[in-house]
Scaffold this motif. Structure first.
Motif, short mmCIF file in Angstrom:
data_model
loop_
_atom_site.label_atom_id
_atom_site.label_comp_id
_atom_site.label_asym_id
_atom_site.label_seq_id
_atom_site.Cartn_x
_atom_site.Cartn_y
_atom_site.Cartn_z
N LEU A 391 0.84 -1.19 0.00
CA LEU A 391 0.00 0.00 0.00
C LEU A 391 0.88 1.24 0.00
N PRO A 392 0.41 2.36 -0.52
CA PRO A 392 1.14 3.62 -0.35
C PRO A 392 1.32 3.91 1.13
N ALA A 393 2.45 4.52 1.48
CA ALA A 393 2.77 4.73 2.90
C ALA A 393 1.70 5.55 3.61
N GLY A 394 1.00 6.42 2.90
CA GLY A 394 -0.01 7.27 3.51
C GLY A 394 -1.41 6.71 3.46
N ALA A 395 -1.55 5.40 3.30
CA ALA A 395 -2.86 4.79 3.12
C ALA A 395 -3.64 4.68 4.41
N GLU A 396 -4.96 4.68 4.27
CA GLU A 396 -5.91 4.43 5.34
C GLU A 396 -6.73 3.21 4.96
N VAL A 397 -7.02 2.35 5.93
CA VAL A 397 -7.84 1.16 5.69
C VAL A 397 -9.21 1.37 6.32
N ALA A 398 -10.26 1.14 5.54
CA ALA A 398 -11.63 1.33 6.01
C ALA A 398 -12.36 -0.01 6.05
N PHE A 399 -13.22 -0.15 7.05
CA PHE A 399 -14.03 -1.36 7.23
C PHE A 399 -15.49 -0.96 6.99
N TYR A 400 -16.12 -1.62 6.01
CA TYR A 400 -17.43 -1.22 5.52
C TYR A 400 -18.49 -2.26 5.84
N GLN A 401 -19.74 -1.77 6.05
CA GLN A 401 -20.92 -2.63 6.06
C GLN A 401 -22.04 -1.94 5.30
N THR A 402 -23.00 -2.77 4.84
CA THR A 402 -24.06 -2.29 3.96
C THR A 402 -25.42 -2.61 4.55
N LEU A 403 -26.33 -1.64 4.55
CA LEU A 403 -27.69 -1.89 5.01
C LEU A 403 -28.35 -2.96 4.14
N PRO A 404 -29.30 -3.72 4.70
CA PRO A 404 -29.82 -4.89 3.99
C PRO A 404 -30.72 -4.57 2.80
N SER A 405 -31.26 -3.38 2.68
CA SER A 405 -32.22 -3.09 1.60
C SER A 405 -31.53 -3.12 0.24
N SER A 406 -32.31 -3.40 -0.78
CA SER A 406 -31.80 -3.42 -2.15
C SER A 406 -31.35 -2.02 -2.56
N GLY A 407 -30.26 -1.96 -3.29
CA GLY A 407 -29.75 -0.68 -3.80
C GLY A 407 -28.85 0.07 -2.84
N GLU A 408 -28.66 -0.45 -1.62
CA GLU A 408 -27.78 0.22 -0.66
C GLU A 408 -26.32 0.01 -1.04
N VAL A 409 -25.47 0.97 -0.66
CA VAL A 409 -24.03 0.84 -0.87
C VAL A 409 -23.34 0.97 0.48
N PRO A 410 -22.11 0.46 0.62
CA PRO A 410 -21.47 0.36 1.93
C PRO A 410 -21.20 1.69 2.61
N TYR A 411 -21.24 1.66 3.95
CA TYR A 411 -20.84 2.77 4.80
C TYR A 411 -19.50 2.44 5.47
N GLY A 477 -15.38 -5.51 -2.09
CA GLY A 477 -15.73 -6.89 -2.43
C GLY A 477 -14.55 -7.81 -2.61
N ALA A 478 -13.32 -7.25 -2.60
CA ALA A 478 -12.13 -8.08 -2.82
C ALA A 478 -11.61 -8.69 -1.54
N ALA A 479 -11.95 -8.10 -0.39
CA ALA A 479 -11.45 -8.59 0.89
C ALA A 479 -12.49 -8.35 1.97
N GLU A 480 -12.59 -9.28 2.91
CA GLU A 480 -13.47 -9.09 4.06
C GLU A 480 -12.84 -9.73 5.29
N VAL A 481 -13.31 -9.26 6.44
CA VAL A 481 -12.76 -9.73 7.71
C VAL A 481 -13.91 -10.13 8.63
N SER A 482 -13.66 -11.10 9.51
CA SER A 482 -14.67 -11.56 10.46
C SER A 482 -13.98 -11.97 11.74
N ALA A 483 -14.75 -12.35 12.73
CA ALA A 483 -14.18 -12.75 14.01
C ALA A 483 -13.33 -14.01 13.89
N THR A 484 -13.52 -14.80 12.84
CA THR A 484 -12.72 -16.00 12.64
C THR A 484 -11.59 -15.79 11.64
N THR A 485 -11.67 -14.72 10.87
CA THR A 485 -10.60 -14.38 9.92
C THR A 485 -10.21 -12.94 10.21
#
Length: 597
Positions: A391-411, A477-485
Motif C-alpha cells: 500500500l502507499p505509505a499514507g494509506a488508510e484502511v476502512a471497514f465497511y458494512q451495507t444496510l440490507p435493503s436493495s440498492g444500498e451501498v457500503p458505509y 468486495g475483494a477482501a473481508e474480515v470476520s471474528a474468525t478471519t
C-alpha cells in the motif's frame, strides 16, 4: 543542506483571516476545535504562522504567499477542544482582499525548543500525542511532522470582494479526488469586511483536521508497538479541508449510555459519530467529518458544508466496538443565510457583541434526538500486504458494512491509517459483532424509528478497502474480515486519474561511524505522507541507493519534499528534512543526493 533535529526523544489550528481594507473598522479572529481517537488523552498542536496564496498549484517555495507570523505560537489540544467547543487562537490578522486558493499552516516541530503555550498546557513537546499504557501510566510521545518548515497545506476557494463576504472557503471532497476529505479537528479563521456606517462584519472560516486519519501510529522497531513502548511513535500526516461557516451547519444528538459500561483512555465512552456522503461514483459512502461522543452521551458534528439555497443531506454512523452500529439516513441541514457572520458597531444591520471576546458557537444545527445504542461484542482485526504489492505509505484502511435493503451501498464503520513502515495497523482495529440499527431522519428533534437487521455482509463481517492521497480508492468486495478471519490481505492502489507513475532515486550517504542501523526515507506533499522506503541496507553498507516508486507524477501539483528518520538498536531516533523540492510535474523520474547525519 538538510534541516536537522537530532536526537528526538515523540487538530484544529491557528489560521488567518481576510480583512477588507478601507475606511472601515477591521477585526479578524481565529478560533479552534479538534478531535482525536479515544486512545489519546491529549494531542497538542502548536502553530507559529499561516500563509495564503491565490494559486492552487503554488508550492511552498513559490512566490505569491501572503505570510503572517503571530508574536507568539499558539497551542491547542485536539482532545480538550472538541465536539463543537472552540479555543481562541489569534485576532486582527489583515490579509488583502482577493481570492485565495491555498492556505498553509506552519507548525512548530516537536524537537524545537518548547514554546511557552505548550509548556503551560503541560506538554513536553510542541507537537505531542499522549496515551495510556496497560497499567494506566501516561506516555507523552512527540508527534512527528513531515518537512515541518514547509507546513501543512490545504486547497481552498475563497473570494472576498470589497464590502461583501465571499464564496465558499471549501467544499466536500469524495474518495479519489485530490481535495482532502473533511475531518474532525477544526480551526476557524475570522474574516472582517466593511458594511455601512461604523459597522464591522466578521465572518468565520474553518479548517478541519481528522485526528482519526491524521494521527498515524507506528512501530519503528517492527515488534508490534503499543502505547508506552520505547519504539512506538505517532506521525502527523495531515489531510485538511476548509469551510466557510456562513455556509455551514451541523448535526447534534444524544445517546443514552445507561445500559453501557464503556470507558476509554480520555474518559469518553469510546464511541464516535461520522457524517457520511455518497462518493462521486456512487459505489460507497465516505466520511465527511467525525466527532466523539462525550461522557454524557452528547455529540456535535460541526462544521458540515451546507448550501445557501437548498437543504443539504448527510447520513450519520454511530459506531464503537462495544455497541451495535447505528445508521441514520437523510439528515437535512437547512439552507444557510447569514450564519457565521457577526456584526459589531452601529449601522444599517444592527449591533452585536465584540467577536474578539465572544466564543465561536456552532450554528444552523439540527438534532437527531435521543438514540439508544445496544451493547455488542467485539473483536480486533488487522491487515497484511500482498507480496510485491504494498500500500502507499499514507494509506488508510476502512471497514465497511451495507444496510440490507436493495440498492444500498457500503458505509465506513471504522477506519485507521496504516503503520507506514510495517504495512499493518499499528493498533489492531476493534470491530463490533452486532447487527445494524438504522432509521431515517424526520425533522429536528423528532423521534427516529430504528430497525435492527443484519448487514448484507452478515453481522460481524466487514468489507475492507484502502484509500490514499493522490490514489484511486481500492476495490470493494475483494477482501473481508470476520471474528474468525481477523487478518485480511489488502493490495496496492492505482494512481488517481490524470497522474502517471514516477520514481525517485536517492543516493544516501550516512555520516562516518554512524550508529544508526535502521531508517526510513519519506516523501511528502502538503504535510501528507505519500511514499516511504527503508534505509537499513544503505546504512549497513555505509551508503547506497534507495528507490521510491509508484509516485503520482505529471500533474501541476506533483511537487514533493523528502525527509529521513533513522534510529539505533537502542531506540535513539534522529530526523532530518531537506528543503529542496522534488519536482515531478513534467518528468517521471528524479535523482537526489541525501547526506544522512
Amino acid at each position: 543542506m538538510a534541516r536537522r533535529r537530532n536526537p528526538l526523544p515523540a487538530l484544529s489550528l491557528a489560521l488567518g483571516a481576510l480583512t477588507v481594507l478601507g475606511g472601515c473598522s477591521t477585526r479578524t479572529n481565529v478560533s479552534a476545535t479538534g478531535n482525536s481517537p479515544s486512545l489519546y488523552t491529549h494531542v497538542y498542536v502548536t502553530a507559529q504562522a499561516v500563509w495564503f496564496n491565490s494559486s492552487a498549484t503554488a508550492g511552498p517555495d513559490d512566490a505569491g504567499w501572503v505570510k503572517f507570523t503571530p508574536s507568539t505560537p499558539v497551542t491547542v489540544d485536539l482532545v480538550a477542544d472538541s465536539g463543537g467547543s472552540f479555543a481562541s487562537l489569534a485576532t486582527d490578522l489583515k490579509v488583502p482582499p482577493g481570492s485565495y486558493a491555498q492556505l498553509r499552516l506552519i507548525p512548530v516541530d516537536a524537537a524545537a525548543s518548547l514554546s511557552l503555550p505548550a509548556q503551560t498546557l503541560g506538554a513536553k513537546y510542541n507537537m505531542e500525542a499522549d496515551c495510556l499504557d496497560g497499567s494506566g501510566a501516561t506516555h507523552q510521545l512527540p508527534l512527528e511532522l513531515l518537512n515541518p518548515d514547509k507546513g501543512l497545506g490545504v486547497q481552498a476557494s475563497l473570494s472576498v470582494p470589497l464590502g461583501n463576504i465571499g464564496g465558499a472557503f471549501g467544499a466536500l471532497s469524495s474518495p479519489g479526488s485530490t481535495a482532502p476529505a473533511a475531518t474532525t479537528a477544526t480551526t476557524t479563521a475570522s474574516i472582517t469586511t466593511h458594511t455601512t456606517g461604523t459597522q464591522t462584519t466578521t465572518a468565520e472560516f474553518a479548517l478541519t483536521f481528522d485526528g482519526v486519519r491524521d494521527l498515524t501510529a507506528f512501530d519503528f522497531g517492527g515488534t508490534g508497538g503499543v502505547c508506552g513502548d520505547a519504539i512506538y511513535g505517532v506521525l502527523l500526516s495531515s489531510h485538511v479541508s476548509a469551510y466557510d461557516l456562513s455556509r455551514a451547519g451541523g448535526i447534534q444528538g444524544q445517546l443514552t449510555l445507561t445500559n453501557l459500561s464503556l470507558t476509554s483512555a480520555n474518559g469518553t465512552p469510546g464511541i464516535a459519530v461520522s457524517a457520511e456522503a455518497l462518493s462521486a461514483d456512487g459505489t460507497r459512502h465516505f466520511v465527511v467529518a467525525r466527532a466523539p461522543v462525550a461522557s454524557d452521551g452528547s455529540f456535535t458534528l460541526y462544521p458540515l458544508a451546507a448550501s445557501s439555497s437548498n437543504d443539504t443531506s448527510y447520513d450519520i454512523v454511530v459506531h464503537g466496538p462495544g455497541i451495535a452500529t447505528i445508521i441514520i439516513r437523510n439528515i437535512l441541514i437547512p439552507a444557510t443565510g447569514r450564519n457565521g457572520v457577526r456584526v459589531t458597531g452601529t449601522g444599517t444591520i444592527g449591533t452585536a457583541t465584540n467577536p474578539d471576546t465572544s466564543p465561536v458557537t456552532p450554528s444552523n444545527l439540527v438534532s437527531v434526538g435521543t438514540l439508544i445504542p445496544r451493547t455488542a461484542g467485539s473483536y480486533t482485526a488487522n491487515i497484511t500486504t500482498a507480496a510485491g504489492s504494498p500500500l502507499p505509505a499514507g494509506a488508510e484502511v476502512a471497514f465497511y458494512q451495507t444496510l440490507p435493503s436493495s440498492g444500498e451501498v457500503p458505509y465506513v464503520i471504522e477506519a485507521a491509517p496504516i503503520d507506514p513502515f510495517n504495512q499493518v495497523l499499528a493498533n489492531p482495529q476493534s470491530l463490533s459483532t452486532g447487527t445494524l440499527d438504522s432509521g431515517t431522519y424526520v425533522s429536528s428533534g423528532a423521534t427516529i424509528t430504528v430497525v435492527s437487521a443484519a448487514p448484507q455482509e452478515r453481522a460481524g463481517i466487514y468489507q475492507v478497502a484502502a484509500r490514499a492521497p493522490l490514489h484511486a480508492d481500492g476495490p470493494l468486495g475483494a477482501a473481508e474480515v470476520s471474528a474468525t478471519t481477523t487478518a485480511v490481505t489488502v493490495g496496492s492502489l492505482p494512481l488517481a486519474a490524470g497522474s502517471t507513475a514516477a520514481s525517485v532515486s536517492a543516493t544516501v550517504k550516512p555520516a562516518a561511524n554512524s550508529s544508526y542501523v535502521h531508517g526510513e526515507i519519506m516523501l511528502s506533499q502538503n504535510g501528507q505522507l505519500i511514499a516511504a522506503a527503508p534505509l537499513d541496507a544503505a546504512l549497513a553498507a555505509g551508503g547506497g541507493t534507495v528507490q521510491l516508486s509508484g509516485i503520482p507524477g505529471g500533474t501541476p501539483t506533483s511537487i514533493y519534499y523528502l525527509g529521513v528518520r533513522q534510529w539505533t538498536a537502542g531506540g535513539t531516533v534522529a530526523r532530518q528534512w531537506y528543503p529542496t523540492p522534488v519536482d515531478l510535474r513534467s518528468t517521471t523520474s528524479a535523482n537526489v543526493q541525501l547526506s544522512v547525519d
